[in-house]
Scaffold this motif. Structure first.
Motif, mmCIF file in Angstrom:
data_model
loop_
_atom_site.group_PDB
_atom_site.id
_atom_site.type_symbol
_atom_site.label_atom_id
_atom_site.label_comp_id
_atom_site.label_asym_id
_atom_site.label_seq_id
_atom_site.Cartn_x
_atom_site.Cartn_y
_atom_site.Cartn_z
ATOM 1 N N MET A 1 14.525 7.796 3.213
ATOM 2 C CA MET A 1 14.704 7.012 1.672
ATOM 3 C C MET A 1 13.703 6.211 1.144
ATOM 4 O O MET A 1 13.440 5.487 1.991
ATOM 5 N N TYR A 2 13.171 6.347 0.001
ATOM 6 C CA TYR A 2 11.715 5.737 -0.598
ATOM 7 C C TYR A 2 12.029 4.765 -1.722
ATOM 8 O O TYR A 2 13.067 5.001 -2.064
ATOM 9 N N PHE A 3 11.113 3.905 -1.184
ATOM 10 C CA PHE A 3 11.682 2.946 -2.723
ATOM 11 C C PHE A 3 10.176 3.241 -2.744
ATOM 12 O O PHE A 3 9.041 2.877 -1.993
ATOM 13 N N ALA A 4 9.878 2.308 -3.961
ATOM 14 C CA ALA A 4 8.689 2.340 -5.327
ATOM 15 C C ALA A 4 8.586 1.183 -5.624
ATOM 16 O O ALA A 4 9.533 1.655 -6.939
ATOM 17 N N ALA A 5 8.327 0.362 -6.348
ATOM 18 C CA ALA A 5 7.889 -0.959 -7.360
ATOM 19 C C ALA A 5 7.038 -1.292 -7.231
ATOM 20 O O ALA A 5 5.580 -1.557 -6.543
ATOM 21 N N LEU A 6 6.938 -1.849 -8.409
ATOM 22 C CA LEU A 6 5.222 -2.599 -8.943
ATOM 23 C C LEU A 6 5.284 -4.075 -9.162
ATOM 24 O O LEU A 6 6.865 -4.064 -9.887
ATOM 25 N N LEU A 7 4.573 -4.684 -9.113
ATOM 26 C CA LEU A 7 4.422 -6.053 -9.128
ATOM 27 C C LEU A 7 4.117 -6.797 -10.118
ATOM 28 O O LEU A 7 2.172 -6.268 -9.525
ATOM 29 N N ALA A 8 3.266 -7.156 -10.725
ATOM 30 C CA ALA A 8 2.427 -7.081 -11.326
ATOM 31 C C ALA A 8 2.402 -8.866 -12.030
ATOM 32 O O ALA A 8 3.281 -8.975 -12.500
ATOM 33 N N ARG A 9 1.482 -9.232 -11.506
ATOM 34 C CA ARG A 9 1.500 -11.140 -11.417
ATOM 35 C C ARG A 9 0.694 -11.609 -12.924
ATOM 36 O O ARG A 9 -0.098 -10.995 -13.164
ATOM 37 N N THR A 10 1.367 -11.892 -13.645
ATOM 38 C CA THR A 10 0.780 -12.513 -15.129
ATOM 39 C C THR A 10 0.903 -13.937 -15.601
ATOM 40 O O THR A 10 1.323 -14.830 -13.991
ATOM 41 N N ILE A 48 5.224 0.540 -1.800
ATOM 42 C CA ILE A 48 6.453 1.780 -1.439
ATOM 43 C C ILE A 48 6.369 1.730 0.597
ATOM 44 O O ILE A 48 5.905 1.084 1.016
ATOM 45 N N GLU A 49 7.834 1.929 0.173
ATOM 46 C CA GLU A 49 8.487 1.789 1.696
ATOM 47 C C GLU A 49 9.440 3.569 1.990
ATOM 48 O O GLU A 49 9.864 3.632 0.923
ATOM 49 N N GLN A 50 8.721 3.550 3.537
ATOM 50 C CA GLN A 50 10.226 5.058 3.454
ATOM 51 C C GLN A 50 10.658 4.198 4.954
ATOM 52 O O GLN A 50 10.395 3.421 5.809
ATOM 53 N N GLU A 51 12.302 4.062 4.948
ATOM 54 C CA GLU A 51 12.689 2.700 5.627
ATOM 55 C C GLU A 51 12.752 3.784 7.660
ATOM 56 O O GLU A 51 12.200 4.592 7.620
ATOM 57 N N VAL A 70 -1.667 0.850 4.560
ATOM 58 C CA VAL A 70 -0.677 1.737 4.996
ATOM 59 C C VAL A 70 -0.687 1.563 6.540
ATOM 60 O O VAL A 70 -1.234 1.076 7.646
ATOM 61 N N SER A 71 0.856 0.686 6.842
ATOM 62 C CA SER A 71 1.603 0.201 8.095
ATOM 63 C C SER A 71 0.976 1.435 9.036
ATOM 64 O O SER A 71 1.360 1.035 10.807
ATOM 65 N N VAL A 161 8.910 -4.652 2.448
ATOM 66 C CA VAL A 161 8.653 -4.763 0.907
ATOM 67 C C VAL A 161 9.331 -5.640 0.424
ATOM 68 O O VAL A 161 8.831 -6.991 0.147
ATOM 69 N N THR A 162 10.461 -5.904 0.926
ATOM 70 C CA THR A 162 11.093 -7.584 0.519
ATOM 71 C C THR A 162 10.562 -8.570 0.786
ATOM 72 O O THR A 162 10.361 -10.080 0.534
#
Length: 178
Positions: A1-10, A48-51, A70-71, A161-162
């Motif tokens: 399972m994948y998880f992808a997120a964008l974190l924008a620094r404002t 982006i992470e794949q469990e 990339v790890s 990611v966490t």
């Protein structure tokens, strides 16, 4: 399972959004998607992470070229999302070298100066020029100025990611999109 997120620094802190990567085919597409997520030239991280297999961080600072970490390149290479991150440049390959240079082949099908695959001891030679390394590749200093040192980045594991979001002070923000 994948998880992808964008974190924008404002100027108000980190803002998170989950992202679908289905329409992303290249690193350039991913960078464009990240840049569109913020109206200013803020720093944007694509996580982006794949469990339990690998994770990747892409950092976009304004119009600068994306920085990538990339790890585990070999694990990521088996993933369509990982393949987006594993550019020739990141892997130290010459993009012009597609492995099909017929001019460099001798009549026996080997390249100039190569044997036919048997080593001096008669065993098959291991490795390939296109082999993807096991372990991390890319910019290990990608998050240094944001509070995640090279050593910490290299030691991250299953819930990377966490852990990155925690170090950035963005864990609550990230959880809203998880």
């Amino acid at each position: 399972m994948y998880f992808a997120a964008l974190l924008a620094r404002t100027e108000d802190g980190w803002e998170a959004s989950d992202t679908e990567l289905d329409d992303v085919e290249t690193l350039s597409d991913l960078a464009d998607l990240a840049r569109e997520s913020t109206p200013d030239d803020d720093t944007v991280l694509v996580l982006i992470e794949q469990e339990d297999a690998w994770f990747g961080v892409v950092r976009i600072d304004g119009e600068d070229d994306p920085r990538i970490y990339v790890s585990d390149a070999a694990a990521a290479a088996r993933s369509s999302y990982g393949e987006i991150l594993l550019t020739d440049e990141l892997l130290g390959r010459d993009p012009a070298d597609d492995g099909n240079d017929l001019d460099a082949l001798d009549l026996d099908g080997t390249e100039d100066g190569e044997t036919d695959g048997d080593g001096e001891d008669g065993e098959e030679d291991g490795g390939s020029a296109d082999a993807v390394p096991h372990g991390p590749v890319g910019d290990v200093g990608i998050l240094d100025d944001l509070g995640v040192t090279k050593k910490e980045l290299l030691s991250l594991s299953a819930d990377a990611v966490t852990e990155i979001a925690d170090a950035l002070g963005a864990s609550e923000t990230l959880e809203t999109v998880r």
